[in-house]
Every structure is written in structure tokens, then in C-alpha cells.
Design an enzyme around this catalytic site. Structure first.
Site, PDB file in Angstrom:
ATOM      1  N   ASN A 276       0.861  -1.203   0.033  1.00 32.66           N
ATOM      2  CA  ASN A 276      -0.061   0.199  -0.019  1.00 32.66           C
ATOM      3  C   ASN A 276       1.179   1.270   0.002  1.00 32.66           C
ATOM      4  O   ASN A 276       0.724   2.142  -0.737  1.00 32.66           O
ATOM      5  CB  ASN A 276      -1.071  -0.252   1.067  1.00 32.66           C
ATOM      6  CG  ASN A 276      -1.794  -1.011   1.078  1.00 32.66           C
ATOM      7  OD1 ASN A 276      -1.953  -1.914   0.041  1.00 32.66           O
ATOM      8  ND2 ASN A 276      -2.665  -1.512   2.325  1.00 32.66           N
TER       9      ASN A 276
ATOM     10  N   LYS B  88      -3.653   3.585 -12.088  1.00 37.52           N
ATOM     11  CA  LYS B  88      -2.290   3.746 -13.023  1.00 37.52           C
ATOM     12  C   LYS B  88      -2.956   3.388 -14.400  1.00 37.52           C
ATOM     13  O   LYS B  88      -2.381   4.044 -15.353  1.00 37.52           O
ATOM     14  CB  LYS B  88      -1.327   2.451 -12.465  1.00 37.52           C
ATOM     15  CG  LYS B  88      -0.603   2.753 -11.231  1.00 37.52           C
ATOM     16  CD  LYS B  88       0.021   1.499 -10.821  1.00 37.52           C
ATOM     17  CE  LYS B  88      -0.640   0.618 -10.055  1.00 37.52           C
ATOM     18  NZ  LYS B  88      -1.472   0.701  -9.044  1.00 37.52           N
TER      19      LYS B  88
ATOM     20  N   THR C 126     -14.864  36.111 -33.244  1.00 39.98           N
ATOM     21  CA  THR C 126     -15.707  35.785 -31.997  1.00 39.98           C
ATOM     22  C   THR C 126     -16.905  35.303 -32.587  1.00 39.98           C
ATOM     23  O   THR C 126     -17.362  35.649 -33.341  1.00 39.98           O
ATOM     24  CB  THR C 126     -15.902  37.106 -31.232  1.00 39.98           C
ATOM     25  OG1 THR C 126     -16.334  38.300 -31.910  1.00 39.98           O
ATOM     26  CG2 THR C 126     -14.505  37.823 -30.678  1.00 39.98           C
ATOM     27  N   HIS C 127     -17.541  34.160 -31.842  1.00 41.83           N
ATOM     28  CA  HIS C 127     -18.797  33.479 -32.212  1.00 41.83           C
ATOM     29  C   HIS C 127     -18.469  33.248 -33.450  1.00 41.83           C
ATOM     30  O   HIS C 127     -19.339  32.858 -34.101  1.00 41.83           O
ATOM     31  CB  HIS C 127     -19.864  34.515 -31.968  1.00 41.83           C
ATOM     32  CG  HIS C 127     -20.193  35.297 -30.749  1.00 41.83           C
ATOM     33  ND1 HIS C 127     -20.685  34.644 -29.703  1.00 41.83           N
ATOM     34  CD2 HIS C 127     -19.748  36.435 -30.454  1.00 41.83           C
ATOM     35  CE1 HIS C 127     -20.759  35.738 -28.492  1.00 41.83           C
ATOM     36  NE2 HIS C 127     -20.096  36.810 -29.183  1.00 41.83           N
TER      37      HIS C 127
ATOM     38  N   GLN D  21      -5.987   0.206  -7.326  1.00 43.34           N
ATOM     39  CA  GLN D  21      -5.178  -0.457  -8.422  1.00 43.34           C
ATOM     40  C   GLN D  21      -5.434   0.205  -9.848  1.00 43.34           C
ATOM     41  O   GLN D  21      -4.482   0.100 -10.681  1.00 43.34           O
ATOM     42  CB  GLN D  21      -5.287  -1.788  -8.376  1.00 43.34           C
ATOM     43  CG  GLN D  21      -4.318  -2.752  -9.926  1.00 43.34           C
ATOM     44  CD  GLN D  21      -4.657  -4.166  -9.693  1.00 43.34           C
ATOM     45  OE1 GLN D  21      -4.018  -4.735  -8.447  1.00 43.34           O
ATOM     46  NE2 GLN D  21      -5.172  -4.632 -10.701  1.00 43.34           N
TER      47      GLN D  21
ATOM     48  N   ASN E 202      -7.220  15.993 -46.311  1.00 45.45           N
ATOM     49  CA  ASN E 202      -7.998  15.764 -44.926  1.00 45.45           C
ATOM     50  C   ASN E 202      -7.012  16.188 -43.764  1.00 45.45           C
ATOM     51  O   ASN E 202      -5.934  15.727 -43.655  1.00 45.45           O
ATOM     52  CB  ASN E 202      -8.672  15.015 -44.899  1.00 45.45           C
ATOM     53  CG  ASN E 202      -9.809  14.685 -45.751  1.00 45.45           C
ATOM     54  OD1 ASN E 202     -10.257  15.700 -46.283  1.00 45.45           O
ATOM     55  ND2 ASN E 202      -9.916  13.263 -46.292  1.00 45.45           N
TER      56      ASN E 202
ATOM     57  N   SER F  90      -8.516  10.759 -49.575  1.00 43.29           N
ATOM     58  CA  SER F  90      -9.856   9.888 -49.299  1.00 43.29           C
ATOM     59  C   SER F  90      -9.802   8.950 -50.284  1.00 43.29           C
ATOM     60  O   SER F  90      -9.154   8.919 -51.373  1.00 43.29           O
ATOM     61  CB  SER F  90     -10.935  11.087 -49.826  1.00 43.29           C
ATOM     62  OG  SER F  90     -12.223  10.327 -50.006  1.00 43.29           O
TER      63      SER F  90
END
Length: 623
Positions: free
Chosen positions: A123, A339, A168-169, A336, A299, A291
Site C-alpha cells: 500500500n 495507474k 468571436t462567435h 489499482q 484532410n 480520401s
């Protein structure tokens, strides 16, 4: 390899007639060996610290400590030598990295190995190991982020004056330059880097035992100081909390998640920039795909994957939080799973950072059509403010001018004449000085980015104000002041091969003291030696570092192996006997002297250190 135990029974299950080793499903279900073997170095470091403490308080003898240290050193060498084929000591029936290493040690040295676990539980052992792992890996990820930051700085230096829209937006807002946007990403990732830097790892859980501590006279402060990693030389105040807590894992996962979030936002922005509609950016062919049906496609798959993998990292953080929220204040086997999640999140973010750095280095910006969107409207309003018009009134005036342009199919404010502007503005700003021809110096994207004045602005002056500091961060090779000095005092002039050498060093990602006798050094040598032998390449890198030409890569990828004071003395004696003093250590790598030092050191100590491990100890001692 011989059997590591005389019995198949697990050493922690003698109160039972048998355990999970007798059932294949149970053995597979309970194991963590499939993912926790990466803790081996940290487990060994913690074990050596614990063994030294046991000898310090008289629970084992000096000879037993020497056997433990020698055995663990051999095990570490065996594990590292078997990275490809797999170390035979990894046995699933022993469940985890801790018990595999302990079993191998007992096989090597007998009873001293059986004494190693005195006063210790898995532990507090695993809590210590994960603490040491995070301390080491946060340095690595800081270096990855630093390389990405430097890529953005390089982008600003090379393409910073290119004018592009800001949004913006997702609507066109004001004109900016590429240097301004690169600076924005640099700041965001700077905060990401600082999150890892500011994580606290002051306290060692080692010695807390299973939950309540030990009745043995353990010296926890002594053990903490033996680990010599980071600043972990204090101890936790409560044995229950220190074995139950995974706050450090959660903090690390949160820092990873924030880094992934910023990577995802950057990827989204550049995906949009690469569309034909925006027409602002192209990246290297290696980072796009075609593609299977449409031959014209290019892409941005790598950017899309960075964006997509952010969800995986978030998922690991949420999983960790969920694991911790439902368990009592003591160790539970649920932990356990920590990890599994933190390792996966770490690996994902590191991959994404490295890919992002490569993409940024390949990026080519171009200024799109800046005539659409009336992005100079705010600049026109600020022009009116300089004429004494209140800003709210100026806002209203410019709004009416934009509406007039839209209604009359006029695409730019600068297409209006001064008379038209005054005729439309006068009813709203009566009594104000008339608009004059100077107004055209305030209109058009090219003019607007020149007019920004506030510190940190996204125009020309904003990023240029910071360029000197940014260039220093690149290591100085972007500046041209008075010549730098080399180790020996003469002016250091970059030769034809140095740019490639510097780039290869940056790509390797290990500090100079961490490079000799590694695969990364061999990659540097093969790609950028320029006719030099290995010793000359290392010396050139050393001179470039002294002259401030190499980028700063943060801390080392691997900590130096732990050695006893007696072993340190032996190594110092060997090095000084060869070159006179430790400060001249950089003369040693890749010369005939160094293998002789390694052989003599191993012969006198009984260790089996590799040249890399011996060099790491030499470099540490020299500091």
C-alpha cells in the site's frame, strides 16, 4: 530463468489455503502487471531507500544492505536489457511489478531479499512508486510542452506579420497578425506547462505501511531523503491518508486534461483555417490524408485525432474521480486502476503534444480576402473617439455606416467617401468635428494591425514587443548581438552543420547530461554528425550549450541510479584519476577512457551498471 519462489503460493496469502494463482480467470482479473511494469525504476529506487533506512535503524546489517543494493541494481539492468524480448521475471501469478521484483531479488540473494519488505506494505510501496513516477514524468511532459511553445514562437518569428481575421462567435471580428495568434497559443500552453511545474510532491508516503504505520523503529525522514528525487524529503503526517490518497494522480490527470483541452481547441481552430472557405492555412503533407474515393481531398486527420483524443483524456480523469469517490479512507483494491488511467492519459497527451509540435513547424499561413466583414469598424469608432465623440455615440455612427454599406452592396467602409461618412454621421453626432481624410489611415486591415497600441495586442506591435524575450527562449540562435563565447573563450561561430545538430538535439528531447550512450544520441549522430566522430559531436553540443545556442529542454528523462556513499567515492576516484577533476567530465563520453572507468567501477562495486548509468551518476556528482 529459475523459478523465483520455492512455492507457487503468493507470499502474502499464507493465511489461506490458496489464492488467485490457482484459477486462470482470477489471476488474469487481479493482475496489474500488464500495465504497471513501467514503475520498475521507481519501485527499485523506493526499495533501495527503504533498505538503507532499515540498515540505518539496525533492522538489517550493512552486508545485507549491500546485497540488496547489488541485487536490485542487477535486476534493473536485466529489465532494461530485455526491453524487446521481455524480462522473464514478469510473472502474472505474482500480480504486479512490486512482487515480481521482490521475488527476483529473493532468488538472487536469499534471506536479505526476504527482509526488504520489513515494515512496508504494498500500500505505501505503490503510493511511493506512483509519486516518484509522476515527479519524473511531469518533467518530461513539461519538456514536450516547451518544444510546442518554441514552435509557436518560431512561427511568430517567421510568419508573424501576415494579416488574418480574428473571430468571436466564429464571425469575423478584428484584423490580427499571425504573430498575435501564435502568442495566444504560446500563453495558453505556458499555463499548461506551469500546471505541471506547480504540482506539489513534497511528502513521502513510504513507511506508512498498510494503513496504521509500524511498531518497528522506522525512520521515515531518513528514507525520504534517500530517494533524492525532486523535493520529496518530507513525510506525510497521517499513515491512513497517505495510503488512501490519490490526490497527486488526480492533480496530474487534471493537468493532462487541461493540456488536452487546449490542444483540442487549437486543433479545431486550425481545422477551420484549412478549409477552402477560410483559406488561411496549409500544413505538411505528412500530417494530412487523402480520401479513398475523392482524389482531390487533403484532410487534416492528425488535427482531428488530436481533437478526438481529448475525450479519451477527459474520460480517464472522470474515471479516476469516480474510483476515488466511492471508497473508504484506507487502501482499497479499486485504487489499482489508477495507474491504468493515468498512464493512458499521459501517453495520449505526450503523443498529441509531439504531433502538434510537428504540425506547427510545418504550418504555412496566407492572408485571406480581408475585405469582407467590416473588420475595421471598431477602428473607425476609435477614430471618432479621438475626434471627441463619446464611444457609445461613435458605436452608433459606425453601425449606421455599416448598415448603409450592406444595403447598398458596398463591401468596405473605406469605399465610402468622406462626404458620405459626414452626411450619415452628422445626425447622430451633431456638433462633433467633421470626419476628414485622415480617417482612411484607420481603415483597412493592413492599417488596423499597425494602429493597435495596448500591451499584448494581437497586431504588429503586440508580438514584436515580446520577440526579444521569445528569441532568448529559443536558445539565442535567433539573435545576432555580439558573438557568444565558447568554453575556451574564443568567439563561437556556427558552422554549416550546427543548425542540423541543434535541430536534432531538440528533436531528441533529452538534456545534454542525459544524452550519452542513449538511442537518442545515436539518432543525433546519424542525422547531424557532419563528419565528426561521437566524441566530437558531444563536445560540439557542449560548446553550443555553453554559448547559449541549445534550447533548454528542462530536466532529464531519467534520474541517476542510486549509489552508496562508498560507491560514489570509488567513482570520483576513477574519474579524477582519468581527467583530473569532476568538472571536466564532458571530456569523457565516447572516449577510450570511459569504458575503462565503467569496467573498473563495476568490478570494484559488484554492480552491473551500463555506460549510460555510470555517466548519469558522474554527471550528478559533478553538479
Amino acid at each position: 530463468m529459475a523459478n523465483l519462489m520455492s512455492s507457487t503460493q503468493k507470499p502474502w496469502e499464507h493465511a489461506k489455503s490458496g489464492g488467485s494463482e490457482h484459477d486462470a480467470l482470477a489471476a488474469r482479473f487481479v493482475e496489474s502487471l500488464s500495465y504497471d511494469t513501467r514503475l520498475y525504476k521507481h519501485d527499485i529506487a523506493g526499495s533501495i531507500a527503504h533498505a538503507r533506512m532499515l540498515q540505518h535503524v539496525g533492522l538489517i546489517s550493512a552486508d545485507e544492505l549491500s546485497a540488496i543494493e547489488r541485487g536490485l541494481g542487477e535486476i534493473q539492468n536485466e529489465i532494461e536489457a530485455a526491453q524487446v524480448t521481455g524480462w522473464p521475471g514478469w510473472r502474472i501469478e505474482l500480480e504486479d511489478v512490486h512482487m515480481c521484483i521482490e521475488a527476483a531479488l529473493i532468488e538472487k540473494i536469499g534471506d536479505p531479499g526476504r527482509k526488504l519488505h520489513t515494515g512496508r506494505s504494498r500500500n505505501d510501496q505503490v503510493a511511493t512508486d506512483i509519486q516518484l513516477w509522476i515527479e519524473c514524468e511531469r518533467c518530461q511532459i513539461r519538456s514536450d510542452i516547451e518544444r510546442l511553445i518554441r514552435a509557436f514562437i518560431r512561427l511568430a518569428i517567421d510568419q508573424g506579420d501576415i494579416v488574418i481575421p480574428s473571430y468571436t462567435h466564429l464571425q469575423r471580428a478584428q484584423p490580427i497578425v499571425v504573430g498575435g495568434e501564435a502568442g495566444a497559443w504560446k500563453e495558453a500552453f505556458e499555463r499548461c506547462r506551469c500546471r505541471f511545474e506547480n504540482l506539489s510532491f513534497d511528502y513521502s508516503p513510504l513507511g506508512s505501511g498498510a494503513i496504521a504505520g509500524s511498531s518497528l523503529p522506522l525512520d521515515r525522514e531518513f528514507a525520504a531523503k534517500q530517494m533524492r528525487i525532486g523535493i520529496m524529503d518530507l513525510v506525510t503526517d497521517n499513515s491512513i491518508e497517505s495510503t488512501a490518497s490519490r490526490d497527486n494522480v488526480l492533480d496530474f490527470a487534471y493537468a493532462l486534461s487541461m493540456t488536452s483541452m487546449w490542444l483540442s481547441r487549437w486543433a479545431e481552430q486550425w481545422i477551420i483555417y484549412m478549409t477552402a472557405e477560410f483559406g488561411t492555412l496549409s500544413i505538411g503533407d505528412a500530417f494530412t490524408t487523402g480520401s479513398s474515393m475523392m482524389p482531390q481531398k487533403r484532410n487534416p486527420d492528425m488535427l482531428e485525432l488530436i481533437r478526438g483524443r481529448c475525450g479519451n483524456v477527459y474520460g480517464h480523469l472522470v474515471a479516476l474521480l469516480t474510483i476515488c469517490k466511492g471508497i473508504t479512507i484506507g487502501y482499497n483494491r479499486d485504487l489499482q486502476e489508477d495507474k491504468r488511467h493515468v498512464f493512458a492519459a499521459y501517453d495520449t497527451v505526450r503523443d498529441c503534444l509531439q504531433m502538434a509540435t510537428a504540425i506547427v513547424k510545418s504550418a504555412k499561413f496566407k492572408s485571406p480576402d480581408m475585405s469582407r466583414g467590416f473588420m475595421d469598424a471598431t477602428s473607425l469608432a476609435e477614430y471618432l473617439v479621438t475626434k471627441g465623440v463619446p464611444f457609445r455615440t461613435a458605436h452608433q455612427v459606425v453601425g449606421s455606416l455599416v448598415r448603409h454599406c450592406i444595403e447598398n452592396n458596398i463591401t468596405q467602409l473605406s469605399d465610402l467617401s468622406v462626404d458620405q461618412m459626414n452626411r450619415l454621421a452628422t445626425p447622430l453626432a451633431a456638433g462633433s468635428p467633421p470626419i476628414d481624410k485622415i480617417v482612411y489611415d484607420w481603415l483597412g486591415a493592413e492599417n488596423v494591425v499597425k494602429r493597435y497600441q495596448t500591451y499584448g495586442n494581437a497586431g504588429l506591435s503586440g508580438y514584436r514587443q515580446q520577440l526579444d524575450e521569445w528569441k532568448k527562449r529559443l536558445g539565442g540562435h535567433d539573435e545576432s548581438p555580439a558573438p557568444e563565447k565558447s568554453l575556451f573563450g574564443e568567439d563561437l561561430k556556427l558552422d554549416d552543420h550546427d543548425a542540423a545538430l541543434i535541430a536534432a538535439y531538440e528533436q531528441a528531447g533529452r538534456t545534454l547530461d542525459d544524452l550519452p550512450y542513449t538511442d537518442e544520441f545515436e539518432a543525433i549522430y546519424k542525422s547531424a554528425a557532419g563528419g565528426r566522430d561521437r566524441s566530437a559531436v558531444f563536445h560540439r553540443l557542449h560548446n553550443l550549450r555553453k554559448a547559449g545556442k541549445l534550447p533548454k529542454l528542462g530536466r532529464t528523462a531519467q534520474a541517476a541510479p542510486l549509489v552508496t556513499d562508498e560507491q560514489q567515492t570509488i567513482l570520483i576516484e576513477l574519474v579524477t584519476g582519468a581527467i583530473g577533476k569532476l568538472s571536466l567530465r564532458d571530456q569523457l563520453p565516447f572516449t577510450d577512457q570511459f569504458p575503462a572507468i565503467v569496467d573498473a567501477f563495476n568490478a570494484r562495486t559488484g554492480l552491473q551498471f551500463s555506460p549510460y548509468q555510470v555517466w548519469r551518476v558522474v554527471a550528478k556528482l559533478a553538479k
